[in-house]
Enzyme design. Structure first.
Site, PDB file in Angstrom:
ATOM      1  N   SER A 103     -48.553  56.659  13.663  1.00  0.00           N
ATOM      2  CA  SER A 103     -48.774  56.969  15.895  1.00  0.00           C
ATOM      3  C   SER A 103     -48.757  58.042  15.535  1.00  0.00           C
ATOM      4  CB  SER A 103     -47.798  56.351  16.127  1.00  0.00           C
ATOM      5  OG  SER A 103     -48.320  56.758  16.933  1.00  0.00           O
ATOM      6  N   GLY A 104     -49.989  58.562  16.167  1.00  0.00           N
ATOM      7  CA  GLY A 104     -50.729  59.878  16.576  1.00  0.00           C
ATOM      8  C   GLY A 104     -50.976  61.321  16.049  1.00  0.00           C
ATOM      9  N   THR A 108     -57.285  57.059  16.840  1.00  0.00           N
ATOM     10  CA  THR A 108     -58.291  56.864  17.612  1.00  0.00           C
ATOM     11  C   THR A 108     -58.890  58.036  18.157  1.00  0.00           C
ATOM     12  OG1 THR A 108     -56.309  54.968  18.719  1.00  0.00           O
ATOM     13  CG2 THR A 108     -58.104  55.280  19.820  1.00  0.00           C
ATOM     14  N   ASN A 153     -46.869  60.320  20.650  1.00  0.00           N
ATOM     15  CA  ASN A 153     -48.459  60.378  20.843  1.00  0.00           C
ATOM     16  C   ASN A 153     -48.531  59.686  23.122  1.00  0.00           C
ATOM     17  OD1 ASN A 153     -50.973  59.955  21.023  1.00  0.00           O
ATOM     18  ND2 ASN A 153     -51.254  58.877  19.773  1.00  0.00           N
ATOM     19  N   SER A 156     -50.649  56.861  22.871  1.00  0.00           N
ATOM     20  CA  SER A 156     -51.075  55.745  21.961  1.00  0.00           C
ATOM     21  C   SER A 156     -50.996  54.486  21.646  1.00  0.00           C
ATOM     22  CB  SER A 156     -49.168  55.976  20.762  1.00  0.00           C
ATOM     23  OG  SER A 156     -48.953  54.990  19.883  1.00  0.00           O
ATOM     24  N   SER A 157     -52.249  53.752  20.830  1.00  0.00           N
ATOM     25  CA  SER A 157     -52.579  52.711  20.743  1.00  0.00           C
ATOM     26  C   SER A 157     -51.236  51.239  20.223  1.00  0.00           C
ATOM     27  CB  SER A 157     -54.130  52.585  19.357  1.00  0.00           C
ATOM     28  OG  SER A 157     -54.533  53.335  19.510  1.00  0.00           O
ATOM     29  N   GLY A 383     -50.124  52.726  12.819  1.00  0.00           N
ATOM     30  CA  GLY A 383     -49.929  53.577  11.795  1.00  0.00           C
ATOM     31  C   GLY A 383     -48.619  52.654  11.952  1.00  0.00           C
ATOM     32  N   GLU A 385     -44.885  52.669  11.350  1.00  0.00           N
ATOM     33  CA  GLU A 385     -43.702  53.680  12.342  1.00  0.00           C
ATOM     34  C   GLU A 385     -42.487  53.155  11.982  1.00  0.00           C
ATOM     35  OE1 GLU A 385     -44.238  51.024  16.527  1.00  0.00           O
ATOM     36  OE2 GLU A 385     -45.899  52.547  16.763  1.00  0.00           O
TER      37      GLU A 385
HETATM   38  N1  LIG Z   1     -60.366  65.574  15.586  1.00  0.00           N
HETATM   39  C1  LIG Z   1     -59.165  65.074  17.051  1.00  0.00           C
HETATM   40  N2  LIG Z   1     -59.255  66.807  17.927  1.00  0.00           N
HETATM   41  C2  LIG Z   1     -58.738  66.993  18.832  1.00  0.00           C
HETATM   42  N3  LIG Z   1     -57.191  66.092  19.441  1.00  0.00           N
HETATM   43  C3  LIG Z   1     -56.972  65.235  18.790  1.00  0.00           C
HETATM   44  C4  LIG Z   1     -57.807  64.404  17.519  1.00  0.00           C
HETATM   45  N4  LIG Z   1     -57.455  63.832  16.801  1.00  0.00           N
HETATM   46  C5  LIG Z   1     -56.602  64.069  17.277  1.00  0.00           C
HETATM   47  N5  LIG Z   1     -56.474  64.596  18.450  1.00  0.00           N
HETATM   48  C6  LIG Z   1     -54.909  64.509  19.738  1.00  0.00           C
HETATM   49  O1  LIG Z   1     -54.048  63.822  19.341  1.00  0.00           O
HETATM   50  C7  LIG Z   1     -53.824  62.525  19.656  1.00  0.00           C
HETATM   51  C8  LIG Z   1     -53.277  61.748  19.549  1.00  0.00           C
HETATM   52  O2  LIG Z   1     -54.221  60.667  18.022  1.00  0.00           O
HETATM   53  P1  LIG Z   1     -54.602  59.995  18.597  1.00  0.00           P
HETATM   54  O3  LIG Z   1     -54.359  58.954  19.650  1.00  0.00           O
HETATM   55  O4  LIG Z   1     -55.842  59.141  18.162  1.00  0.00           O
HETATM   56  O5  LIG Z   1     -53.368  59.299  17.709  1.00  0.00           O
HETATM   57  P2  LIG Z   1     -53.549  57.299  17.047  1.00  0.00           P
HETATM   58  O6  LIG Z   1     -53.724  57.776  15.589  1.00  0.00           O
HETATM   59  O7  LIG Z   1     -54.093  56.287  17.532  1.00  0.00           O
HETATM   60  O8  LIG Z   1     -52.136  56.849  17.413  1.00  0.00           O
HETATM   61  P3  LIG Z   1     -51.069  55.547  17.745  1.00  0.00           P
HETATM   62  O9  LIG Z   1     -51.441  55.137  15.884  1.00  0.00           O
HETATM   63  O10 LIG Z   1     -50.317  55.869  18.482  1.00  0.00           O
HETATM   64  O11 LIG Z   1     -52.543  55.273  18.628  1.00  0.00           O
HETATM   65  C9  LIG Z   1     -54.792  62.499  20.998  1.00  0.00           C
HETATM   66  O12 LIG Z   1     -54.540  61.737  22.474  1.00  0.00           O
HETATM   67  C10 LIG Z   1     -55.323  64.125  21.547  1.00  0.00           C
HETATM   68  O13 LIG Z   1     -54.968  64.870  21.648  1.00  0.00           O
HETATM   69 MG   LIG Z   2     -54.465  54.928  18.339  1.00  0.00          MG
END
Ligand SMILES: Nc1ncnc2c1ncn2[C@@H]1O[C@H](COP(=O)(O)OP(=O)(O)OP(=O)(O)O)[C@@H](O)[C@H]1O
Ligand SMILES: [Mg+2]
Length: 1042
Positions: A103-104, A108, A153, A156-157, A383, A385
């Protein structure tokens, strides 16, 4: 190839030296510090969350990556998206992009980058653009309702998402299907410290216009709502108000009607308001504790908004109806139970609303069934957890991640190695950890944890989380991946971290301890029937539609599948789906726990790289071949590169492939020939092949274009020619037809005229108009006849001298009459001539000649006309004496008469006999019968006569003639006309010359060497008596009076 050249560390871990955990981490860190967040392991992309906006995205970069192949530019998520898209479009292979990570870690964000790349490079057009917009706009809507701030995050999704984007054969998007997995609905009613509820609640309160809030009966402040954590209501860098506007417009773009948007917001508001329903203890008469609603106004409003009677709603919240065989028993719920019911209702409403939204989006982006589609799936699932207190949700989330790891192992490590063995490629086996046994532990149909949980839920008798745990402890006491206090105790292990109500699973990513409390309830996921029934009764259409099971008609006693079973089956479907597609991996790594840019926690990353199996991945990759393909598809794709296999190849597939690669002189180390596939070691070789193919395709395209253009022009020309011939044929035909028509019309006209004319001719006599003519003709004919007959009877005498002729009776016959007169006269003459004897003819000729010579010239001529020429006036026939005068002259004597010769000297006359023969003029003395002068007719040069009635004439002789020397003769004849006529004719006969006959009164007569001018004058007698007197008036003049 930019590999190595000027790169930070290595861009592809396959090239890492030495290959070990430490160097791998160092490489990632080094790159991360240089803001190089992407690194490859072959075709797997590792992405380390930068936690900052890097200037490596946007149209410029998209344009750059779409024109290059995978390894040509620096590692990038666009390169991976490009490979997937091109493979889908050009090789017709369905793709899936598997984005995994904690997560994070940035899953997404990665999925959004992939989608935006594909949207930018795929086809264009109004329709396509609107589909793209709908697909892209689904993200903000789903994030608003499904994402929340967590400690790890800010966005977070809280649900799993798998999105199939469907393309047509050209690679233009047609639409898609979104599948969502297990929304973390417990968040609706309760959040951990420092976390928030789903974004939409905050967005609604912050962003809605005052009117809308009033409509929804909401307050602007978040602290007014129990379900919204009062401590954290704002997230740094997140503007809830503007996000709300974005969500509203995104919903509109997707196709939500205004009414639908309003209803969605109403239901969302209802969830918030439900949280504020306060329940208080109440006691029933029998002393049993019950519950009631403390604040009547709140429930009143909820009832109004739902379209329900608030009492009914209160009853449903605070009591429960149990169905027994005989009757329905209503039991009151105590406060705790009622609160549970209220929260369950709120969670259910929200999670069903979320499902409804997903379905509604799917409806909008749905693709017609008829179209042949290619699919690109993008999986962004929660992801792995590991929390402090892990419950059922973490258990299923981690199960899902375990399955995804299995897919990864199956499709990359295991499958790859097995494939080499299958294909008979020499191979040293690489060890990797297979998580099949963990998956089995959880999902085994009879002996899996999920199966046990279901069994426990369904089992009659006293069921609790403790009995469930006991069951697990019993069953998995020996399982290597299962631990609990009981198993530890059995093995005499001491572990203070393990609680009594916990069990632990050694996941591929690490050990996770789950608290078993709430497992049964969450798995049952039951909503009291009273609540679903009352919801179904609501007049709010959306709310009602969310609870179809509340419909008494639909109510079934069959239990709905448990949450665990549902999740398991949807994961199974997902796995099947993923296995059917070509996988593309994005392994997201979280560099630190604090969402801080530039921080790289080696320990944290080390854990992730280890459980993601990156090192094993590199090893397998290094030992193996980057690319493989069946002989047939390989041959199909590249046979155009060899003259032996293009355009036709009749041999086997493998031989064909060998031919192609043989001709391209690729290094033998780069290739391996398996039983059914060819293996290519480095991507470089593949790109080389692709480049060659691209160039060859251009050539072939030009050839096809050329051939096609030629064909098109030829066909066009032929068509034009055909048309031209047709047109000219028609034109000529038409012209001829017109001409023929004209001719026909003309001939018909002529025919008609002729026929008409003929008919008129035949019938003219019957015409009234012709009657006058007929009559006139008749009359004309009859008077003509009468005239002619009358003429016949009255013809004048045939005497030619009779010139009388009857006059024409009518003027119109005048010309005809004259002609007839002429005719008659000529006829009379002819008759007369026919009667003449030869002699008479001769006489008449002479007369004619005389007329020609003397008519109207000489006064004595008219008298001579009626008198026939006798010729002989001296009786020559009967007088032999006179005969002698003729002498030797030949032929008959034409004229014999006595003439007077005028003496030129004195003018006295003397008689002479003149004989004219055919050749001579003989003059003799009357007394002497001997010839005196014989003049040859050829010596006669001419004669001169007067115009008077006298007989004087001068016979002019040629000077050279024998008699000429004597000079001309001046003679007087009584028959001067006859004499001169006959002389004229005789000279003509003899000499073929016309004798000049001059009629004159003054002429000269040659006399010896000189000449005498004779001048003739008329006397009173006018020569009638034939007398004349000559008087010499000088030596050379002679006056003659006649
Ligand atoms: N390529 C990137 N460039 C800039 N910032 C990023 C990038 N990827 C992720 N981030 C930052 O990281 C944060 C978390 O990313 P994201 O929401 O995609 O995580 P996730 O893997 O989907 O987590 P979760 O499993 O909780 O949903 C985003 O809100 C953004 O601020
Ligand atoms: Mg996500």
């Amino acid at each position: 190839m930019t590999l190595l050249e000027g790169s930070v560390g290595v861009e592809d871990l396959v090239l890492l030296e030495p290959l070990e955990q430490g160097s791998l981490l160092k490489n990632l860190q080094q790159r991360y510090e240089h803001k190089e967040i992407y690194t490859y392991i072959g075709n797997v992309l590792i992405s380390v969350n930068p936690y900052q906006q890097l200037p490596i995205y946007g149209p410029e970069f998209i344009a750059k990556y779409r024109d290059y192949t995978f390894y040509e530019l620096q590692p990038h998520i666009y390169a991976l998206a490009n490979v997937a898209y091109q493979s889908l479009r050009d090789r017709d292979r369905d793709q899936c992009i598997l984005i995994t990570g904690e997560s994070g870690a940035g899953k997404t964000e990665a999925s959004k980058l992939v989608m935006s790349y594909v949207a930018a490079v795929c086809g264009k057009g109004e329709q396509v653009n609107s589909v793209k917009e709908q697909l892209l706009q689904s993200n903000p809507v789903l994030e608003a309702f499904g994402n929340a701030k967590t400690i790890r995050n800010n966005n977070s999704s809280r649900f799993g998402k798998y999105m199939d984007i469907e393309f047509d054969f050209k690679g233009s998007p047609l639409g898609g299907v979104i599948t969502n997995y297990l929304l973390e609905k417990s968040r609706v009613v309760k959040q951990l410290e420092g976390e928030r509820n789903f974004h939409i609640f905050y967005q609604l309160l912050a962003g809605a216009e005052a009117d809308l809030l009033k409509d929804l009966k909401l307050e602007r402040e978040t602290r007014c709502y129990v379900y919204l954590n009062r401590k954290v209501s704002r997230v740094d860098g997140m503007d809830d108000a503007s996000n709300f506007k974005a969500v509203q417009s995104a919903m509109a773009v997707i196709g939500f009607s205004e009414k639908e948007i309003q209803q969605v917001l109403e239901v969302t508001a209802l969830v918030l308001k439900l949280g504020n329903v306060e329940l208080a203890d109440e006691f029933q008469a029998n002393g049993v504790s019950a519950s009631g609603i403390r604040d009547g106004r709140g429930i009143q409003e909820i009832g109004e908004m739902m379209g329900l009677n608030s009492e009914e709603l209160e009853k449903a919240l605070c009591s429960r109806t149990m169905k027994t065989a005989k009757e329905n028993v209503v039991t009151a719920l105590n406060v705790v139970q009622a609160q549970y019911a209220r929260d369950a209702l709120a969670k259910n409403i929200y999670s069903r609303l979320f499902n409804w939204i997903v379905n509604r989006i799917n409806e909008s982006i749905k693709v017609g069934t008829g179209e042949k589609k290619k699919v690109m799936g993008v999986l962004d699932i929660y992801g792995f957890e590991i929390l402090e207190d892990n419950s059922f949700e973490q258990f299923v989330i981690n199960y899902c991640n375990e399955k995804l790891q299995q897919v990864f192992i199956e499709m990359t490590l295991k499958e790859e190695q097995e494939e080499y063995e299958r294909e008979g490629i020499p191979w040293t086996k690489v060890d990797y950890s297979d998580n099949g046994v963990i998956c089995n532990l959880i999902e085994h149909n009879q002996r899996g944890i999920l199966a046990m949980l279901d069994e426990e839920c369904l089992r009659p008798g006293v069921v609790s989380d403790t009995t469930f745990l006991a069951k697990l402890n019993h069953l998995f006491s020996k399982h290597t991946h299962y631990e609990s206090k009981v198993t530890q105790n059995a093995q005499r292990q001491y572990d203070h971290t393990m609680g009594l109500s916990s069990f632990r699973i050694c996941h591929y990513a690490g050990k996770v301890t789950y608290n078993v409390n709430g497992f049964i309830d969450k798995n049952n996921d039951l909503l009291f029937r009273d609540l679903s029934q009352v919801m179904w009764k609501a007049r709010h259409p959306l709310l009602q539609s969310l609870f179809p099971e509340g419909d008494p008609k639909q109510a079934s006693l069959k239990r709905p599948p448990t949450a665990g079973a549902q999740f398991k089956s949807s994961v199974a479907i997902l796995m099947k789906n993923l296995y059917s597609k070509n996988p593309n991996y994005i392994r997201c790594i979280k560099p630190n726990e604090h969402q801080q840019r530039g921080q790289f926690s080696s320990e944290l990353v080390a854990i992730q790289t280890r459980y993601l199996g990156l090192l094993e991945n590199v090893r397998v990759r290094r030992a193996g071949y980057a690319y493989r393909q069946g002989y047939r598809p390989f041959l199909e794709r590249y046979r155009l590169l060899s003259r032996s296999t293009w355009p036709r190849w009749n041999g086997g597939d493998r031989e064909g492939v060998e031919k192609v690669v043989g001709e391209l002189s690729l290094s033998s180390e780069e290739l391996a020939f398996g039983k059914t596939k060819i293996f290519i070691r480095s991507p470089k070789t593949l790109f080389h092949l692709e480049e060659r193919r691209r160039l060859r395709l251009q050539q072939l395209a030009t050839l096809i274009q050329k051939t096609y253009r030629g064909w098109r022009c030829r066909t066009h020309y032929r068509l034009m020619r055909k048309s031209q011939i047709l047109i000219s044929a028609w034109f000529r035909g038409n012209m001829q037809k017109k001409r023929y028509g004209k001719i026909k019309a003309s001939s018909l006209l002529i025919q008609a005229f002729v026929r008409g004319w003929k008919a008129r001719k035949d019938y003219r006599k019957y015409f009234r108009s012709g009657a006058a003519l007929t009559l006139a003709n008749f009359i004309y004919k009859s008077i003509t006849r009468k005239f002619l007959l009358g003429l016949k009877d009255n013809l004048p005498s045939t005497n030619i001298l009779d010139k009388t002729w009857p006059a024409a009776p009518y003027k119109c016959f005048h010309t005809a009459n004259q002609e007839l007169r002429q005719l008659f006269y000529r006829w009379k003459c002819k008759k007369f001539r026919d009667r003449l004897s030869l002699k008479q003819v001769e006489n008449l000729r002479e007369k004619l000649c005389a007329s020609e010579l003397f008519k109207d010239k000489k006064a004595s001529y008219p008298q001579s006309v009626p008198i026939p020429f006798r010729g002989d006036y001296i009786g020559l026939q009967g007088n032999p004496k006179l005969q002698k005068l003729k002498g030797g002259a030949e032929g008959p004597v034409l004229v014999a008469e006595t003439v007077k010769k005028v003496n030129r000297g004195n003018g006295k006359t003397s008689s002479r006999i003149l004989l004219l023969t055919k050749e001579h003029v003989i003059l003799t003395d009357t007394k002497k019968s001997q010839a005196k002068t014989v003049i040859g007719l050829d010596s006669v040069a001419g004669v001169s006569v007067t115009s008077f009635k006298d007989g004087l004439f001068s016979l002019h002789l040629n000077e050279i003639s024998s008699v000429g020397s004597k000079g001309d003769f001046l003679l007087v004849s009584e028959h001067v006309i006859e004499l001169l006529t006959k002389m004229y004719r005789a000279v003509l006969d003899a000499t073929q010359k016309q004798l000049p006959v001059t009629v004159t009164e003054d002429f000269s007569v040659r006399f010896k060497e000189s000449s005498v001018a004779v001048k003739v004058t008329q006397g009173p007698e006018r020569g009638r008596n034939g007398k004349l007197s000559c008087k010499k008036t000088g030596s050379r003049c002679l006056d003659v009076t006649v």
